[in-house]
Write an enzyme that holds these catalytic residues in place. Sequence first.
Site, PDB file in Angstrom:
ATOM      1  N   ASP A  68     -25.176 -74.049  66.622  1.00 63.13           N
ATOM      2  CA  ASP A  68     -24.585 -75.386  66.755  1.00 63.13           C
ATOM      3  C   ASP A  68     -23.583 -75.362  67.902  1.00 63.13           C
ATOM      4  O   ASP A  68     -23.091 -74.293  68.294  1.00 63.13           O
ATOM      5  CB  ASP A  68     -23.873 -75.803  65.462  1.00 63.13           C
ATOM      6  CG  ASP A  68     -23.365 -77.240  65.544  1.00 63.13           C
ATOM      7  OD1 ASP A  68     -24.192 -78.145  65.726  1.00 63.13           O
ATOM      8  OD2 ASP A  68     -22.145 -77.464  65.473  1.00 63.13           O
ATOM      9  N   SER A  69     -23.283 -76.543  68.431  1.00 64.34           N
ATOM     10  CA  SER A  69     -22.270 -76.622  69.475  1.00 64.34           C
ATOM     11  C   SER A  69     -20.910 -76.154  68.956  1.00 64.34           C
ATOM     12  O   SER A  69     -20.080 -75.717  69.740  1.00 64.34           O
ATOM     13  CB  SER A  69     -22.154 -78.066  69.961  1.00 64.34           C
ATOM     14  OG  SER A  69     -21.859 -78.908  68.868  1.00 64.34           O
ATOM     15  N   CYS A 120     -28.098 -78.464  65.340  1.00 67.52           N
ATOM     16  CA  CYS A 120     -27.264 -79.417  66.069  1.00 67.52           C
ATOM     17  C   CYS A 120     -28.203 -80.525  66.532  1.00 67.52           C
ATOM     18  O   CYS A 120     -29.219 -80.250  67.200  1.00 67.52           O
ATOM     19  CB  CYS A 120     -26.633 -78.729  67.277  1.00 67.52           C
ATOM     20  SG  CYS A 120     -25.771 -79.818  68.417  1.00 67.52           S
ATOM     21  N   GLU A 166     -13.253 -82.164  63.856  1.00 70.05           N
ATOM     22  CA  GLU A 166     -12.784 -80.963  64.571  1.00 70.05           C
ATOM     23  C   GLU A 166     -11.261 -80.808  64.467  1.00 70.05           C
ATOM     24  O   GLU A 166     -10.747 -79.707  64.487  1.00 70.05           O
ATOM     25  CB  GLU A 166     -13.187 -81.024  66.055  1.00 70.05           C
ATOM     26  CG  GLU A 166     -14.684 -80.914  66.309  1.00 70.05           C
ATOM     27  CD  GLU A 166     -15.185 -79.471  66.366  1.00 70.05           C
ATOM     28  OE1 GLU A 166     -14.440 -78.594  66.803  1.00 70.05           O
ATOM     29  OE2 GLU A 166     -16.351 -79.248  65.960  1.00 70.05           O
ATOM     30  N   CYS A 180     -25.713 -86.162  62.645  1.00 69.28           N
ATOM     31  CA  CYS A 180     -24.798 -85.245  63.328  1.00 69.28           C
ATOM     32  C   CYS A 180     -24.256 -84.317  62.259  1.00 69.28           C
ATOM     33  O   CYS A 180     -23.843 -84.765  61.179  1.00 69.28           O
ATOM     34  CB  CYS A 180     -23.657 -85.998  63.997  1.00 69.28           C
ATOM     35  SG  CYS A 180     -22.374 -84.903  64.635  1.00 69.28           S
ATOM     36  N   HIS A 238     -21.613 -82.747  61.840  1.00 75.86           N
ATOM     37  CA  HIS A 238     -20.215 -82.848  61.410  1.00 75.86           C
ATOM     38  C   HIS A 238     -20.009 -83.911  60.328  1.00 75.86           C
ATOM     39  O   HIS A 238     -19.034 -83.868  59.587  1.00 75.86           O
ATOM     40  CB  HIS A 238     -19.323 -83.253  62.587  1.00 75.86           C
ATOM     41  CG  HIS A 238     -19.015 -82.143  63.535  1.00 75.86           C
ATOM     42  ND1 HIS A 238     -19.977 -81.532  64.296  1.00 75.86           N
ATOM     43  CD2 HIS A 238     -17.841 -81.549  63.851  1.00 75.86           C
ATOM     44  CE1 HIS A 238     -19.402 -80.604  65.053  1.00 75.86           C
ATOM     45  NE2 HIS A 238     -18.113 -80.599  64.799  1.00 75.86           N
TER      46      HIS A 238
HETATM   47  N1  DGL Z   1     -23.188 -80.780  66.156  1.00 71.23           N
HETATM   48  C1  DGL Z   1     -23.430 -81.898  67.016  1.00 71.23           C
HETATM   49  C2  DGL Z   1     -24.596 -82.735  66.501  1.00 71.23           C
HETATM   50  O1  DGL Z   1     -25.112 -82.505  65.444  1.00 71.23           O
HETATM   51  C3  DGL Z   1     -22.225 -82.773  67.157  1.00 71.23           C
HETATM   52  C4  DGL Z   1     -21.068 -82.163  67.843  1.00 71.23           C
HETATM   53  C5  DGL Z   1     -21.123 -82.240  69.347  1.00 71.23           C
HETATM   54  O2  DGL Z   1     -21.042 -83.337  69.925  1.00 71.23           O
HETATM   55  O3  DGL Z   1     -21.191 -81.171  69.924  1.00 71.23           O
HETATM   56  O4  DGL Z   1     -25.004 -83.650  67.164  1.00 71.23           O
END
Ligand code: DGL
Length: 273
Positions: free
Chosen positions: A8-9, A71, A156, A190, A192
């Site tokens: 993931d990012s 992600c 975050e 997403c 998060h």
């Molecule tokens: N984890 C990313 C997603 O699922 C969101 C966070 C980001 O923008 O890096 O899209």
Amino acid sequence: MGSIGIFDSGYGGLTILEGIRHRLPQYDYIYLGDNARAPYGTRSFDVVYEFTLQAVKKLFSLSCPLVILGCNTASAKALRSIQQNYLPDHAPDRRVLGVIRPTAEIVGQLSHTKHIGVLATEGTIKSQSYNLEIEKLHPGTTVVGQACPMWVPLVENNEFDKPGADYFVKDSLDKLMAQDPLIDTIILGCTHYPLLLNKINLYLPPHVKVIPQGRYIATSLADYLQRHPEMEQRLTQGGTCQYFTSESSTKFRQSATLFLQEEITAQRITLGD
Ligand code: DGL
């Protein structure tokens, strides 16, 4: 032989990891968060591809035969290119899977009105990936997307359960429902966003179902491994999980606890060639 890699990012993919480990606890996992370069949500296609490929290569070098892009932004912007352009020549025996198709598969069975809403980052919404997948898999379904640019920063920065989050949650939900009042099912597109679920449920009509992805990705992975015994046999089964981050390991450990409700340790790694 090796672990299942989950990328993931940042921290969000931990909600996917949790769902997968709950369903498939026997395997070994390696989680990699590119926290130093998160968020990806507003980055261009080329940059998301470049960063995601670097992460996939790192997970391959850590012996993962199978990598899940946990992600949505990376799945929307990089998955297809990695599968079509990188793997055949460079790693033909490895597999990389995403989170959008498994979510799109399940959502068509959950909506009665066939009007579906997608909440995601700007990048995922602009890519139209959910619209394309859902309309292909479930013809006749209407899909409406709404970008929620403030939601990832709220998570975050550990503000997701504070009173200030209510304004931004309600604002994005109102904008989505105003686009199509017939929506009865909403994808949290997403990783998060599940942390905002308590607030999301406060501001939606009770008949609207909200779909966090972890459980469905886990079901889809279990199904994939059953259909691909040649891959399943390459996965080690020690029930462990290692965590890697491109940022400070201390910061990762502290924030990861919010997502996982358990203490973990992490190692810092460098991404890039
Ligand atoms: N984890 C990313 C997603 O699922 C969101 C966070 C980001 O923008 O890096 O899209």
